[in-house]
Design a protein around this motif. Structure first.
Motif, PDB file in Angstrom:
ATOM      1  N   THR A 260      -2.562   6.960   1.838  1.00 34.53           N
ATOM      2  CA  THR A 260      -2.174   5.574   1.534  1.00 34.53           C
ATOM      3  C   THR A 260      -2.888   4.558   2.419  1.00 34.53           C
ATOM      4  O   THR A 260      -2.599   3.373   2.312  1.00 34.53           O
ATOM      5  CB  THR A 260      -0.663   5.388   1.725  1.00 34.53           C
ATOM      6  OG1 THR A 260      -0.319   5.773   3.071  1.00 34.53           O
ATOM      7  CG2 THR A 260       0.128   6.220   0.756  1.00 34.53           C
ATOM      8  N   ASN A 261      -3.778   4.992   3.302  1.00 34.24           N
ATOM      9  CA  ASN A 261      -4.376   4.078   4.292  1.00 34.24           C
ATOM     10  C   ASN A 261      -3.260   3.294   4.977  1.00 34.24           C
ATOM     11  O   ASN A 261      -3.244   2.047   4.979  1.00 34.24           O
ATOM     12  CB  ASN A 261      -5.385   3.112   3.653  1.00 34.24           C
ATOM     13  CG  ASN A 261      -6.125   2.274   4.685  1.00 34.24           C
ATOM     14  OD1 ASN A 261      -6.257   2.667   5.845  1.00 34.24           O
ATOM     15  ND2 ASN A 261      -6.594   1.102   4.278  1.00 34.24           N
ATOM     16  N   ALA A 262      -2.325   4.010   5.575  1.00 35.81           N
ATOM     17  CA  ALA A 262      -1.133   3.388   6.165  1.00 35.81           C
ATOM     18  C   ALA A 262      -1.516   2.351   7.206  1.00 35.81           C
ATOM     19  O   ALA A 262      -2.543   2.467   7.882  1.00 35.81           O
ATOM     20  CB  ALA A 262      -0.255   4.474   6.793  1.00 35.81           C
ATOM     21  N   GLY A 263      -0.675   1.361   7.328  1.00 37.56           N
ATOM     22  CA  GLY A 263      -0.946   0.271   8.261  1.00 37.56           C
ATOM     23  C   GLY A 263      -0.010   0.324   9.447  1.00 37.56           C
ATOM     24  O   GLY A 263      -0.251   1.015  10.421  1.00 37.56           O
ATOM     25  N   GLY A 264       1.090  -0.405   9.365  1.00 35.98           N
ATOM     26  CA  GLY A 264       2.047  -0.408  10.452  1.00 35.98           C
ATOM     27  C   GLY A 264       1.842  -1.565  11.396  1.00 35.98           C
ATOM     28  O   GLY A 264       1.176  -2.552  11.072  1.00 35.98           O
TER      29      GLY A 264
ATOM     30  N   GLU B  15      -0.508  -2.405   2.082  1.00 37.24           N
ATOM     31  CA  GLU B  15      -0.603  -1.127   2.778  1.00 37.24           C
ATOM     32  C   GLU B  15       0.137   0.007   2.101  1.00 37.24           C
ATOM     33  O   GLU B  15       0.016   1.140   2.529  1.00 37.24           O
ATOM     34  CB  GLU B  15      -0.157  -1.260   4.243  1.00 37.24           C
ATOM     35  CG  GLU B  15       1.244  -1.826   4.415  1.00 37.24           C
ATOM     36  CD  GLU B  15       1.661  -1.938   5.894  1.00 37.24           C
ATOM     37  OE1 GLU B  15       0.798  -1.924   6.766  1.00 37.24           O
ATOM     38  OE2 GLU B  15       2.881  -2.032   6.139  1.00 37.24           O
ATOM     39  N   HIS B  16       0.899  -0.233   1.045  1.00 33.61           N
ATOM     40  CA  HIS B  16       1.670   0.844   0.425  1.00 33.61           C
ATOM     41  C   HIS B  16       0.890   1.579  -0.654  1.00 33.61           C
ATOM     42  O   HIS B  16       1.222   2.708  -0.999  1.00 33.61           O
ATOM     43  CB  HIS B  16       2.970   0.314  -0.173  1.00 33.61           C
ATOM     44  CG  HIS B  16       3.930  -0.199   0.864  1.00 33.61           C
ATOM     45  ND1 HIS B  16       5.039  -0.941   0.543  1.00 33.61           N
ATOM     46  CD2 HIS B  16       3.937  -0.079   2.206  1.00 33.61           C
ATOM     47  CE1 HIS B  16       5.690  -1.260   1.663  1.00 33.61           C
ATOM     48  NE2 HIS B  16       5.037  -0.755   2.680  1.00 33.61           N
TER      49      HIS B  16
END
Lengths: 467, 467
Positions: free
Chosen positions: A149-153, A421-422
Motif C-alpha cells: 500500500t506504500n504506507a505512510g504514517g 496513503e491507503h
C-alpha cells in the motif's frame, strides 16, 4: 462460501501442510472480513505458507487451474484490498516473519513480509536504529502489506513513505517466479525500478515475500508537543485547518528535525477524550491541535519553544520522555478506535497541495451538513505536513457510498488525490478513471497485463474485474 | 548514413518545420557521437520538436512505419544510451526548455524536459530555493535526460537521486499517448508509480517531455572543505579509499547538514593539478582527499571543525563563500576534462556496500596492473558517501572492452552494482544478465513489451536487440 477445486486443495495441503491450509468456513472467516467490518467476501480457502518457496509453489499451483489469489498481511488495510471478494484464495503471509540482525554498517534491516512493523521497530531499536516509518496499526500491520500500500504514517514529513524506506525487495510473480533485489545498494541503476513499482501495487503485480528496510540512527533527543491553535480566521477555508497549515509551515522552516505534524479538530478531540477517558487537552477551546514531534542530535528544546511563539499558538503541552510522550500521542492515535465505537466508519484518505487543504475542509463541512443524515458524525484528522486528511464519516450505512462519492468528487474539484496513503483497493476502484486520465489507466493496465496476464492476483482491486 | 523513408521525412518536416527536421549528414553528425567520442552510430535524421504535441505527432508518425527512435537530451550520457546506433531517428528534446516560476508554497518547479540543469538551478535560486541535485555536466545535461538515467551527482547523500527529486512527470508513449502526472502531491497512492518507473528507464519505455521537481530552501550557510587524509593502513583494502570511507562515516554521524563527500585519489589529484593548473592541495602527500560540503540553517563552522578532528585528517582547506568554494570544487569537477585530455576514456560507474569499497579498489589496482597496457592511466574518483566509484581507464582502444569486463566482473564479485548512476545504455547491455537474475530480466522485458510492443524506443539500449 466458495468451494475449492479438490485437486488444488490436495496440492495446497501438500505444499503448506494440513495445519496451514484452512478450508472450513469457521476457520477462514477471520480472513474474510476487514477490521473495519465494511469489506467482507467469500473465499475458497486460506493458505499460510512458511517461506518464499512455499509461496511460489502455491502461486504455481493456483496458476495451473486459474484460481485467483488475494495476498493478505496483517489485515489492517482500509480499502478492502486484502480480503477476498468472490471466492479468491487468501494467501496469508503472516508466517513469513523472519527478522535478521540489523546491519548497522550498511544501514539496513532484512525481514520477512509477514513481520509486523512493531517487531521490526523493536529489532532496529535494540541496535540503536529506527525505521523512519511509524503508524498506529504497528502491532498488526505487516511490512509486506505496508509495501503493497506504500504506507505512510506519521513520519512521512521527514523520512518519506514506505517507497522511500525500502532498500530492497523479494517478490513472487503469478507464475511462481521469484525475483530478489536485496543487495541494499544506495545506487543501482541497472534496469527498471521494479522495487519501486511493487510499492503501492496492492498485491496486483506480485506477492512481496521479503523486504530490506533502510535504517536511521536513533536520534539523541526527541520532543513531543500537543499544541492548541486559534482559528486562522483571516485565511480562506476552515479556520482550524488553516491555522494548522500555517503553523506547520513555520515549524518546518525553523525546526530541521521536525518529524511529525498531526492535525486534530474539535469533533475528534471531544470524541477521543470521552471514549478514551483522556484529560482535557491544552487550550480546550482551540480551533485545532497539532501533535508535533522533533528529533535531533542536538537538544531542540529551545528551538521548539522559539518556533511555538507563533501568534496562532494558544497553549502547548511538551514532553521529552517516553511515558509523557505516549500520553500526548494518545489524543491522536486513539482516534481510530474512538471513531469505530460510533459505528462502521466510511474512511476516506485524501491529500491536497498544502494551500488547498483548508478550502477543501470548509467545503466538506458545508456539503456534508447538507447531504449527510442528521445523526452523522464527521471526524477529520491527519498528516497536515503532507497535505493529507483522513475523513471519517459515521452514520450512513456501510454499503451506502453516496457520501463517499461526494467527498471524492469534492477532493478532485480541489486538485487533490483520492487516495493519499491507503490505496485504491476495492473501495475506490470506480474512481480510478476520474483520478487518472484514460491514457494513464491504459498504461497501468498494460503493466498489470505484463505481470499477471491471467488476472489471478487480487482481481477486483485497483481495476474493475472486466478490464 | 541511413536513408529515411521519404514519406516519413515529409511527415516529420510537416510536424516540426523544415528548420528542425535535419536529414543531411553534416547537420545530423553532432547528434550521432556522444561527448566522450566512444559511442557513435548512424541516423536516418534528427527531429527537434517544439512541444509535447509535436513529440506525440513524431512518435505516432514513426510508429506507423516502424521507424525506431532514440530520445536525446543534452547528450552528456556516458553509456551510449542517447546516440543512434543503426539508423534510428534522433528525437532531440532540447527545444522543450520551458521553465515556470518556482511554486514556493507547493515547493515545486515545473520545466520542460529539454531545460538544462543549470537553467533550472538558476530559476530556483532566484526564488530562494535549490533543486537538491547537482552534477558537473549541469550546463548541458537536460532534466529529461537526468530523469531517463536517474542521475545522481554530488548531493545524493542528502537529497537522493533524480527519482527522489521528481514530484511529477509528463511523458509520451511509443504510440503517441500523453500521460501527465504533474499534480505535485506529496502523497498520491492512486495506482502504479509510473513516475518512478520512468526514472532510470533510459528512454526505452516512453519519452519524458515535462518534469516537476521538488525544491529545497536555499540553506543559510554552506561550507566546503578539501580535506587531505592519511591512508587507513590498519583497514582492509586500498588505504586512501578506506580512510575516505571511515572519515565520511564519522562526518555523517556528526554533521546532520552534510551534503557531499567526494573522493579524490593521488593519481587524479596529480593529473587535475597539472591539466587545470591548480595550486597544490592541502596535504600534498595525502593518500586521498575528500571534498565535503555542509549546508545548514545554523552556522556549521564549529561542528565541522570538531568533526574534522579525526586521526586520519592531515590538513584541510575550508571556504564559506562562492569564489573560494568553487576553487575547492575545481579539484573534483575538473577531473572529467583532465581525464579526457589523456585520450578516450573507458568509464565505469560502480557502487558497493560501503564496507566493500576499499577492498574493491585494492583488487582493482592489482588486477589492472597485471592486465592493462603499461602506458594506461587508472583514475578513480567518486561519491564515497554513496559507495559509488567512477573508474576511468585511459590506454586501451575505445572498442577494446576486455578491461571493462574485468572491472565489472570484479564489481560483481565484490557484491557491487555495475551501474551506480550512469545506467546500462549500450555500454553494459551485455552485462545485464550477469547483474540481474533470469527471472528479473524477464520481468523487465515484460514491462518493456507492455510499453513498447514493437520495440521502437531506444532499441539496443538496456536489452539486446533480439530480446
Amino acid at each position: 462460501v466458495a468451494t475449492i477445486d479438490p485437486r488444488l486443495g490436495r496440492e495446497l495441503t501438500a505444499i503448506v501442510g494440513e495445519a496451514h491450509c484452512l478450508l472450513e468456513p469457521e476457520l477462514t472467516a477471520p480472513y474474510c472480513t476487514d477490521w473495519t467490518g465494511r469489506f467482507r467476501g467469500k473465499t475458497t480457502g486460506v493458505v499460510r505458507p512458511a517461506d518464499t518457496a512455499e509461496v511460489a509453489a502455491v502461486l504455481t499451483a493456483c496458476g495451473r487451474v486459474g484460481q485467483p489469489v488475494v495476498p493478505q498481511g496483517g489485515n489492517t488495510g482500509l480499502v478492502g484490498g486484502g480480503v477476498p471478494r468472490d471466492g479468491e484464495l487468501v494467501l496469508s503471509l503472516r508466517r513469513l516473519h523472519s527478522l535478521a540482525e540489523p546491519d548497522g554498517e550498511a544501514g539496513v534491516l532484512q525481514a520477512g513480509a509477514g513481520t509486523t512493523l512493531a517487531a521490526a521497530q523493536a529489532a532496529a531499536a535494540a541496535a540503536g536504529f529506527e525505521l523512519g516509518i511509524d503508524l498506529a496499526a504497528r502491532d498488526s500491520a505487516t511490512l509486506g502489506g505496508m509495501v503493497a500500500t506504500n504506507a505512510g504514517g506519521i513520519h512521512v514529513l521527514r523520512h518519506g513513505p514506505m517507497r522511500a524506506r525500502l532498500a530492497g525487495v523479494e517478490a513472487v510473480s503469478a507464475d511462481g517466479q521469484i525475483v530478489r533485489r536485496m543487495d541494499g545498494l544506495v545506487k543501482d541503476n541497472v534496469g527498471y525500478d521494479l522495487t519501486g513499482l511493487l510499492v503501492g501495487s496492492e498485491g496486483t503485480l506480485a506477492v512481496v515475500t521479503e523486504v530490506l528496510l533502510r535504517l536511521v540512527p536513533t536520534p539523541e533527543r526527541r520532543i513531543t508537543a500537543l499544541v492548541g491553535l486559534a482559528g486562522a480566521t483571516e485565511h480562506e477555508g476552515q479556520p482550524g485547518v488553516a491555522a494548522a497549515v500555517t503553523v506547520t509551515a513555520a515549524l518546518r522552516r525553523h525546526l530541521p528535525g521536525l518529524e511529525a505534524a498531526e492535525l486534530i479538530l474539535p469533533a475528534g478531540m471531544e470524541l477521543v477524550c470521552r471514549h478514551a477517558g483522556l484529560p482535557r487537552p491544552p487550550a480546550p477551546e482551540a480551533a485545532a491541535w497539532l501533535v508535533i514531534e522533533v528529533a535531533d542530535s542536538r537538544d531542540p528544546t529551545e528551538e521548539m519553544a522559539a518556533a511555538l511563539e507563533h501568534p496562532l499558538v494558544l497553549d502547548a503541552a511538551v514532553a521529552d520522555s517516553e511515558g509523557p510522550r505516549s500520553r500526548l500521542w494518545a489524543y491522536r492515535e486513539r482516534h481510530t478506535e474512538a471513531i469505530s465505537s460510533l459505528g462502521v466508519p466510511h474512511k476516506l484518505d485524501v491529500a491536497f497541495p498544502l494551500g488547498r487543504l483548508a478550502a477543501f475542509a470548509a467545503a466538506l463541512e458545508v456539503e456534508l451538513a447538507r447531504a449527510a443524515p442528521p445523526e452523522s458524525h464527521l471526524i477529520c484528522f491527519g498528516h497536515v505536513g503532507d497535505g493529507n486528511l483522513h475523513v471519517n464519516l459515521v452514520g450512513p450505512a456501510p454499503e451506502d457510498t453516496r457520501l463517499d462519492d461526494l467527498v471524492l468528487r469534492l477532493t478532485l474539484a480541489h486538485g487533490g488525490s483520492i487516495s493519499a496513503e491507503h490505496g485504491i483497493g476495492q473501495a475506490k476502484r470506480a474512481w480510478l478513471h476520474q483520478a487518472r486520465s484514460a491514457a494513464d489507466v491504459a498504461w497501468m493496465q498494460r503493466v498489470k497485463g505484463a505481470f499477471d496476464p491471467d488476472g489471478l492476483l487480487n482481481p477486483g482491486v485497483l481495476f474493475d474485474r472486466s478490464t
